[in-house]
Design an enzyme around this catalytic site. Structure first.
Site, PDB file in Angstrom:
ATOM      1  N   ASP A  21     -12.617  48.807   1.562  1.00  0.00           N
ATOM      2  CA  ASP A  21     -11.263  49.092   1.201  1.00  0.00           C
ATOM      3  C   ASP A  21     -10.933  48.431  -0.027  1.00  0.00           C
ATOM      4  O   ASP A  21     -10.222  47.237   0.087  1.00  0.00           O
ATOM      5  CB  ASP A  21     -10.091  48.788   2.323  1.00  0.00           C
ATOM      6  CG  ASP A  21      -8.832  49.148   1.864  1.00  0.00           C
ATOM      7  OD1 ASP A  21      -8.769  49.811   0.764  1.00  0.00           O
ATOM      8  OD2 ASP A  21      -7.890  49.064   2.814  1.00  0.00           O
ATOM      9  N   SER A  73      -2.721  48.020   2.278  1.00  0.00           N
ATOM     10  CA  SER A  73      -3.515  48.233   3.683  1.00  0.00           C
ATOM     11  C   SER A  73      -2.291  47.550   4.719  1.00  0.00           C
ATOM     12  O   SER A  73      -1.590  46.620   4.504  1.00  0.00           O
ATOM     13  CB  SER A  73      -4.509  47.205   3.487  1.00  0.00           C
ATOM     14  OG  SER A  73      -5.604  47.611   2.607  1.00  0.00           O
TER      15      SER A  73
END
Length: 689
Positions: free
Chosen positions: A687, A444
């Site tokens: 996520d 990320s």
């Protein structure tokens, strides 16, 4: 009257024509100038899947929609075994490269096997957008001649488990296609993907034997390539581990006249990015987390806050040396692989050396497939070793206990079976073709595309811990995270001895391509996005490195406020979990963000390992702020969760459901349905991994 051109006119016209052609046919030009593994070497100029199948005289079709390469790997395993066991002429291709409008005209005796990975909120992979649009355009009866098998790859810890495969199955059946056998569902959340595949594959093979009247034959390994050993002096023009062939010396796509790499950069063509800054984020000393900043200036690469950065790693010196020793391989051997079939491609850039392939192209330290493990039986002559290998490879429970639970890679497992004796009798061709390709690792992005336009930040906790089953087995080490740590220690001129660093890497890379701390990277788009209206409240939940995208979100808001001082932000609550103060990521930064954002931003920290204190996790902090969380949800807040999929995200989901249930006076089922609706509408985004 004829028009006449002088030499200058002609040159200008040619240049314009070339520029237009380059703009319109960039993909075709990449095919002309590149021989890397992003291109499928099919003997056809057509995109029509049925036409290509017919032109190449194939009688079975395998297609895959893969996000990170796992679906592709299983599709190819399946195709290869189909071909060898049943003498079928199988074509295995990526859905991205073909059109399926004429799929219903497949010959009656041709079955299509489909492998679909789920990405995001039940979505098909990025490369399957056109395939999905085609599926959605179908009407009843459009595929009444199509017979298919289906295997989905997903994670049961996600709300939309195997959503992409389920969507594919639904649309195919609505178009009157016929499913053959069972619909296979792999569950990465339970770490059973390989066993799920093996069980499904065996049942499908039995179905196919009946449907297609196939005779099974017992065969050993048959290479799909013509393997050639080349003179060692040919190494100058061979790949030495370049990520793709475009980076080989003299290739047209390597660099322009100014020394800048030429794009576009994507999952098939990474940008070799300098790492300008690194920092150790943890203070405990027993664990490590590296903050790394990649310079993408001059590349024209773009990213959005919330996207992922893919880092293309290499294997460590220790793992490479152990692998070469175990199989008694000469790293300097130069070899070439030429596909025997026009519809397959080389597994990595060739010609290359064995040492380069082992270091840069093969996943030599990953988990072992039981199927691959068992396929080594054909080469073993020692009766004791053969018996042990047979027993373990046939029993999934014994395999899990003896191999998987010990975090063994292939060489670890084989040396364990042979009591340290080498496996020099295993052909290199078998290893090169059977071991999966080394895949990029995804992180990320923890920076903001508004405030860091030419830099991408990532936050990587280093995987390095004693083997939990037996400390004498040594450390369990991740590939990319330990590479990043080696770069950090070298860049900051710290100790990289064995005591400090369990594994080491060749930081210069092939032909010094990674000299001065560079790594190949590409950006993967994500749906993890802040709401477009800045007044919308935001609830962020991210323990550990799950805080990475939220650092990017907050930096985005800081930049926004700096440019729009008169606009009021909605409340931004960040629930962050860590062990203790020494484990607190970016601790010094959050007060600075709060100074700019004022009461619009609040960080709520949950400590789980403070001595003499009860363990507190992010879901506990959510419940402590129940009234405020409910008020923000009622105001239309967007909810974001990042981090562990198996435990944390499910606990957070339950806490949010409890808050809705009590606050709205509704049933548990209704609360769960509200959260599901939030997910489908994009108001609840995850996520998780």
């Amino acid at each position: 009257m004829a028009i006449k051109f002088d030499k200058i006119d002609f040159a200008v016209i040619c240049a314009l024509a070339l520029a237009v052609a380059t703009y319109l046919k960039l993909d075709k030009l990449k095919e002309l100038f590149s021989t890397d593994d992003s291109l499928v070497a099919v003997h056809s100029d057509s995109r029509d899947i049925v036409e290509v199948l017919t032109e190449n005289n194939k009688d079975y079709l395998v297609i895959y929609a893969s996000q990170t390469g796992t679906g592709e790997d299983y599709a190819k395993k399946f195709a290869k075994e189909l071909s060898s066991k049943f003498s079928l002429k199988v074509m295995c291709v990526d859905v991205e490269n073909y059109d399926f409008d004429n799929l219903n005209s497949l010959p009656d005796n041709v079955i299509i096997s489909i492998f679909v990975s789920t990405y995001g909120e039940g979505d098909l992979p990025d490369a399957a957008i056109q395939f999905e649009e085609w599926l959605q355009s179908l009407n009843p009866g459009d595929l009444d001649n199509v017979k298919y098998t289906l295997f989905g790859l997903g994670n049961s810890t996600y709300e939309f488990y195997n959503g992409a495969a389920k969507k594919t199955d639904k649309l195919l059946q609505e178009a009157s296609a016929t499913l053959v056998g069972t619909f296979g569902l792999a569950d990465d959340g339970a770490a059973t993907t390989d066993e799920d595949f093996l069980a499904w594959k065996d049942s499908i093979f039995e179905e196919l034997k009946d449907v297609l009247a196939l005779d099974e034959r017992e065969v050993g390994f048959e290479s799909s390539y013509e393997y050639t050993v080349l003179p060692k002096d040919s190494v100058d023009t061979a790949s030495l581990g370049e990520p793709i062939s475009a980076y080989l010396p003299g290739r047209a796509l390597s660099f322009n006249d100014s020394g800048k790499q030429l794009g576009p950069f994507d999952s098939t063509h990474p940008f070799v990015a300098p790492i300008t800054t690194t920092k150790e984020l943890l203070k405990s000393g027993d664990r490590n987390c590296v903050h790394a900043e990649f310079d993408i200036s001059g590349s024209n690469m773009k990213y959005s806050t919330g996207d992922h950065l893919a880092v293309w790693p290499s294997n460590s010196d220790e793992k490479v040396e152990k692998f070469l020793s175990t199989f008694d391989l000469d790293p300097d051997t130069v070899f070439n692989l030429k596909p025997k079939d026009n519809t397959i491609k080389e597994p990595f850039p060739v010609p290359t050396t064995i040492g380069s392939a082992v270091r840069y192209y093969l996943e030599i330290s990953g988990p072992i497939s039981r199927q691959v493990f068992g396929s080594l039986l054909q080469y073993v002559t020692d009766p004791d070793v053969k018996e042990k290998l047979l027993v373990i490879s046939k029993d999934k429970n014994k395999f899990a206990k003896e191999i998987s639970s010990k975090y063994f890679d292939l060489t670890d497992a084989l040396l364990y079976l042979s009591n340290g004796q080498k496996w020099s009798f295993v052909p290199w061709e078998f290893l090169a073709e059977t071991i999966p390709h080394l895949q990029p690792r995804y992180y990320s992005i923890s920076s903001s595309s508004s405030s860091e336009k030419q830099t991408i930040h990532i936050t990587a906790v280093v995987e390095n811990f004693p083997n939990p089953t037996d400390h004498t087995l040594g450390q369990v080490t991740g590939v990319a995270t330990n590479l990043l740590r080696h770069i950090h220690l070298s860049k900051t001129q710290q100790d990289v001895s064995d005591a400090k660093l369990p594994v080491h890497y060749n930081l210069s890379g092939p032909r010094n391509l990674y000299h001065n701390y560079k790594l190949p990277v590409h950006v993967r788009r994500s749906t993890f996005r802040l709401p477009s209206n800045p007044a919308t409240p935001v609830i962020m939940i991210g323990p550990g490195t799950g805080v990475a995208p939220f650092r990017g979100f907050i930096r985005e808001r800081v930049k926004f406020i700096s440019n729009n001082e008169n606009i009021k932000l909605g409340k931004h609550l960040l629930f962050y979990g860590c062990r203790d103060e020494n484990d607190f990521l970016y601790q010094e930064e959050w007060p600075n963000y709060a100074k700019v954002l004022g009461d619009c931003f609040e960080l709520i920290v949950a400590y789980s390992r403070i001595p003499s204190q009860k363990k507190t996790y992010v879901q506990h902090r959510l419940l402590e702020r129940e009234k405020e969380v409910l008020d923000l949800i009622n105001q239309g807040a967007f909810i974001y969760v990042c981090g562990d999929a198996k435990g944390m995200s499910q606990d957070v989901h339950k806490s949010l459901a409890d808050i809705l249930q009590r606050g709205k006076g509704i049933t548990e089922e209704d609360a769960a349905e509200i959260l599901k609706l939030f997910k489908t509408s994009g108001k609840y985004q995850e996520d998780v991994w």
